[in-house]
Design a protein around this motif. Structure first.
Motif, mmCIF file in Angstrom:
data_model
loop_
_atom_site.group_PDB
_atom_site.id
_atom_site.type_symbol
_atom_site.label_atom_id
_atom_site.label_comp_id
_atom_site.label_asym_id
_atom_site.label_seq_id
_atom_site.Cartn_x
_atom_site.Cartn_y
_atom_site.Cartn_z
ATOM 1 N N VAL A 68 0.840 -1.202 0.000
ATOM 2 C CA VAL A 68 0.000 0.000 0.000
ATOM 3 C C VAL A 68 0.870 1.246 0.000
ATOM 4 C CG1 VAL A 68 -1.779 1.270 1.269
ATOM 5 C CG2 VAL A 68 -1.880 -1.219 1.157
ATOM 6 N N ASP A 69 1.991 1.194 0.718
ATOM 7 C CA ASP A 69 2.895 2.347 0.757
ATOM 8 C C ASP A 69 3.407 2.709 -0.628
ATOM 9 O OD1 ASP A 69 2.811 2.853 3.491
ATOM 10 O OD2 ASP A 69 4.376 1.403 3.935
ATOM 11 N N GLU A 70 3.583 1.713 -1.503
ATOM 12 C CA GLU A 70 4.066 1.988 -2.844
ATOM 13 C C GLU A 70 2.994 2.676 -3.683
ATOM 14 O OE1 GLU A 70 6.321 -0.347 -6.495
ATOM 15 O OE2 GLU A 70 4.709 -1.363 -5.433
ATOM 16 N N LEU A 71 1.724 2.421 -3.383
ATOM 17 C CA LEU A 71 0.622 2.952 -4.178
ATOM 18 C C LEU A 71 0.398 4.448 -3.951
ATOM 19 C CD1 LEU A 71 -1.809 2.351 -6.073
ATOM 20 C CD2 LEU A 71 -3.139 1.852 -4.002
ATOM 21 N N TYR A 72 0.522 4.887 -2.702
ATOM 22 C CA TYR A 72 0.147 6.255 -2.351
ATOM 23 C C TYR A 72 1.360 7.138 -2.073
ATOM 24 C CZ TYR A 72 -4.493 4.222 -1.442
ATOM 25 O OH TYR A 72 -5.698 3.558 -1.543
ATOM 26 N N ALA A 73 1.232 8.413 -2.430
ATOM 27 C CA ALA A 73 2.172 9.423 -1.950
ATOM 28 C C ALA A 73 1.720 9.950 -0.598
ATOM 29 C CB ALA A 73 2.272 10.576 -2.950
ATOM 30 N N SER A 74 0.405 10.054 -0.427
ATOM 31 C CA SER A 74 -0.162 10.529 0.831
ATOM 32 C C SER A 74 -1.542 9.911 1.000
ATOM 33 C CB SER A 74 -0.267 12.060 0.828
ATOM 34 O OG SER A 74 -0.884 12.524 2.011
ATOM 35 N N TRP A 75 -1.769 9.289 2.146
ATOM 36 C CA TRP A 75 -3.097 8.761 2.447
ATOM 37 C C TRP A 75 -3.203 8.580 3.949
ATOM 38 C CZ3 TRP A 75 0.400 5.105 3.223
ATOM 39 C CH2 TRP A 75 0.067 3.855 3.744
ATOM 40 N N GLY A 76 -4.399 8.813 4.474
ATOM 41 C CA GLY A 76 -4.576 8.776 5.917
ATOM 42 C C GLY A 76 -4.128 10.050 6.598
ATOM 43 N N GLU A 77 -3.750 11.052 5.814
ATOM 44 C CA GLU A 77 -3.364 12.363 6.333
ATOM 45 C C GLU A 77 -3.630 13.379 5.233
ATOM 46 O OE1 GLU A 77 0.789 12.056 7.141
ATOM 47 O OE2 GLU A 77 1.357 11.994 5.031
ATOM 48 N N ASP A 78 -3.690 14.643 5.609
ATOM 49 C CA ASP A 78 -3.952 15.664 4.602
ATOM 50 C C ASP A 78 -2.733 15.834 3.701
ATOM 51 O OD1 ASP A 78 -6.468 16.158 5.649
ATOM 52 O OD2 ASP A 78 -5.753 17.735 6.997
ATOM 53 N N PRO A 79 -2.895 15.668 2.390
ATOM 54 C CA PRO A 79 -1.770 15.915 1.486
ATOM 55 C C PRO A 79 -1.325 17.373 1.561
ATOM 56 C CG PRO A 79 -3.528 14.703 0.372
ATOM 57 C CD PRO A 79 -4.095 15.172 1.676
ATOM 58 N N SER A 80 -0.079 17.608 1.256
ATOM 59 C CA SER A 80 0.454 18.968 1.278
ATOM 60 C C SER A 80 -0.303 19.849 0.293
ATOM 61 C CB SER A 80 1.942 18.943 0.907
ATOM 62 O OG SER A 80 2.416 20.260 0.675
ATOM 63 N N PHE A 81 -0.652 21.067 0.734
ATOM 64 C CA PHE A 81 -1.301 22.019 -0.154
ATOM 65 C C PHE A 81 -0.365 22.423 -1.293
ATOM 66 C CE2 PHE A 81 -5.159 24.089 2.028
ATOM 67 C CZ PHE A 81 -5.574 22.856 2.533
ATOM 68 N N ALA A 82 0.942 22.259 -1.089
ATOM 69 C CA ALA A 82 1.908 22.641 -2.120
ATOM 70 C C ALA A 82 1.903 21.664 -3.286
ATOM 71 C CB ALA A 82 3.313 22.719 -1.525
ATOM 72 N N ARG A 83 1.412 20.463 -3.071
ATOM 73 C CA ARG A 83 1.414 19.456 -4.135
ATOM 74 C C ARG A 83 0.365 19.810 -5.177
ATOM 75 N NH1 ARG A 83 3.004 14.106 -4.964
ATOM 76 N NH2 ARG A 83 1.598 12.863 -6.257
ATOM 77 N N PRO A 84 0.743 19.935 -6.457
ATOM 78 C CA PRO A 84 -0.250 20.236 -7.489
ATOM 79 C C PRO A 84 -1.291 19.128 -7.591
ATOM 80 C CG PRO A 84 1.999 20.502 -8.329
ATOM 81 C CD PRO A 84 2.113 19.818 -7.008
ATOM 82 N N LEU A 85 -2.523 19.498 -7.934
ATOM 83 C CA LEU A 85 -3.524 18.485 -8.187
ATOM 84 C C LEU A 85 -3.068 17.619 -9.350
ATOM 85 C CD1 LEU A 85 -5.116 20.297 -6.272
ATOM 86 C CD2 LEU A 85 -7.120 19.949 -7.697
ATOM 87 N N PRO A 113 -6.866 0.425 -1.830
ATOM 88 C CA PRO A 113 -6.886 -0.231 -0.522
ATOM 89 C C PRO A 113 -6.588 0.743 0.612
ATOM 90 C CG PRO A 113 -4.874 -0.773 -1.722
ATOM 91 C CD PRO A 113 -5.757 -0.033 -2.680
ATOM 92 N N GLU A 114 -7.276 0.518 1.722
ATOM 93 C CA GLU A 114 -7.028 1.300 2.953
ATOM 94 C C GLU A 114 -6.993 2.798 2.641
ATOM 95 O OE1 GLU A 114 -3.883 -0.330 5.429
ATOM 96 O OE2 GLU A 114 -4.011 -2.245 4.382
ATOM 97 N N ILE A 115 -8.012 3.263 1.949
ATOM 98 C CA ILE A 115 -8.006 4.603 1.374
ATOM 99 C C ILE A 115 -7.862 5.718 2.416
ATOM 100 C CG2 ILE A 115 -10.533 4.656 1.402
ATOM 101 C CD1 ILE A 115 -8.254 6.358 -1.194
ATOM 102 N N SER A 116 -8.317 5.469 3.632
ATOM 103 C CA SER A 116 -8.263 6.506 4.669
ATOM 104 C C SER A 116 -7.110 6.326 5.645
ATOM 105 C CB SER A 116 -9.596 6.548 5.439
ATOM 106 O OG SER A 116 -10.651 6.884 4.573
ATOM 107 N N GLY A 117 -6.180 5.425 5.324
ATOM 108 C CA GLY A 117 -5.046 5.191 6.201
ATOM 109 C C GLY A 117 -4.916 3.727 6.548
ATOM 110 N N ALA A 118 -3.781 3.363 7.130
ATOM 111 C CA ALA A 118 -3.492 1.963 7.443
ATOM 112 C C ALA A 118 -4.607 1.353 8.277
ATOM 113 C CB ALA A 118 -2.163 1.855 8.174
ATOM 114 N N GLY A 119 -5.110 0.207 7.823
ATOM 115 C CA GLY A 119 -6.148 -0.510 8.546
ATOM 116 C C GLY A 119 -7.560 -0.045 8.257
ATOM 117 N N SER A 120 -7.732 0.987 7.421
ATOM 118 C CA SER A 120 -9.071 1.483 7.104
ATOM 119 C C SER A 120 -9.692 0.649 5.985
ATOM 120 C CB SER A 120 -9.012 2.960 6.705
ATOM 121 O OG SER A 120 -8.305 3.126 5.490
#
Length: 230
Positions: free
Chosen positions: A10-27, A92-99
């Motif tokens: 799952v870590d390989e799939l997401y740059a950020s999940w289960g936390e607010d992504p940085s506002f600096a990251r472009p959509l 998978p686990e879209i809202s964070g680990a174990g979700s």
């Protein structure tokens, strides 16, 4: 190559999940949002994933008026779904680990007003590897042509580097700004970065198409950030 790829974790799939992504990251293609109204699919706000290619979804630093998205719903996922259920994008686990697990329905696209896509409503972003997995599934769903991730990465590498540099640039600008200025700085810094790429008859943007130039452009961008914001 005879099967769709899957992430090793799952870590390989997401740059950020289960936390607010940085506002600096472009959509970016693959971003997941909540509270989005999907015309022709539902009048009720829901989660949705951007499926539009990043080169089509913005003009410079600005989003185009409408962005293509797919609905996201909870989903009881099996490990084999990565290979067998090609009409979905597993999340998978879209809202964070174990979700709970979710999926985007790659057969239900709709055009969404981009002013709905506030960074504050973004709940997950895909890694570069995750974006490639999404693109592979989108191509296969529409054409039954199975492209390798290496082939997709060859095409996407300039875009990945550009968005990485923009995120770093905006982070530097935000770090140097007073709290009262951050919202204004957020938009202006992204425009400044795009203008910097376009200097000298768009020479840096042209050089981005050559992977061998990426290290040098990174150094130039870093030096420009230090000069502007420190």
């Amino acid at each position: 190559m005879d099967a769709l790829d899957s992430p090793e974790s799952v870590d390989e799939l997401y740059a950020s999940w289960g936390e607010d992504p940085s506002f600096a990251r472009p959509l970016m293609q693959g971003d997941v949002f909540f509270d989005v109204t999907l015309p022709g699919i539902s009048d009720e706000p829901q989660r949705a994933q951007i499926v539009m290619h990043p080169c089509n979804m913005r003009r410079g630093a600005n989003l185009v008026p409408r962005v293509t998205m797919a609905p996201v719903a909870d989903y009881s996922m099996l490990a084999t779904d990565w290979q067998k259920r090609f009409r979905i994008m597993p999340l998978p686990e879209i809202s964070g680990a174990g979700s709970s697990n979710a999926m985007a329905d790659l057969l239900q696209f709709t055009s969404v007003a981009s002013n709905q896509l506030s960074p504050s409503k973004r709940v997950a972003t895909l890694s570069d590897a995750g974006v490639l997995l999404l693109q592979q599934r989108l191509v296969f769903t529409q054409t039954r042509i199975l492209l390798s991730l290496d082939r997709l990465h060859e095409q996407m590498s300039p875009t990945f580097t550009e968005l990485e540099l923009q995120e770093d640039w905006v982070e530097e600008a935000l770090a140097a700004a007073d709290d009262s200025q951050k919202q204004e700085v957020l938009g202006q810094a992204a425009k400044d970065f795009q203008s910097w790429l376009d200097e000298d008859n768009r020479s840096r943007r042209v050089r981005l198409q050559n992977v061998r130039e990426h290290s040098r452009i990174r150094r130039e961008a870093r030096a420009e950030c230090l000069d502007r914001y420190t």
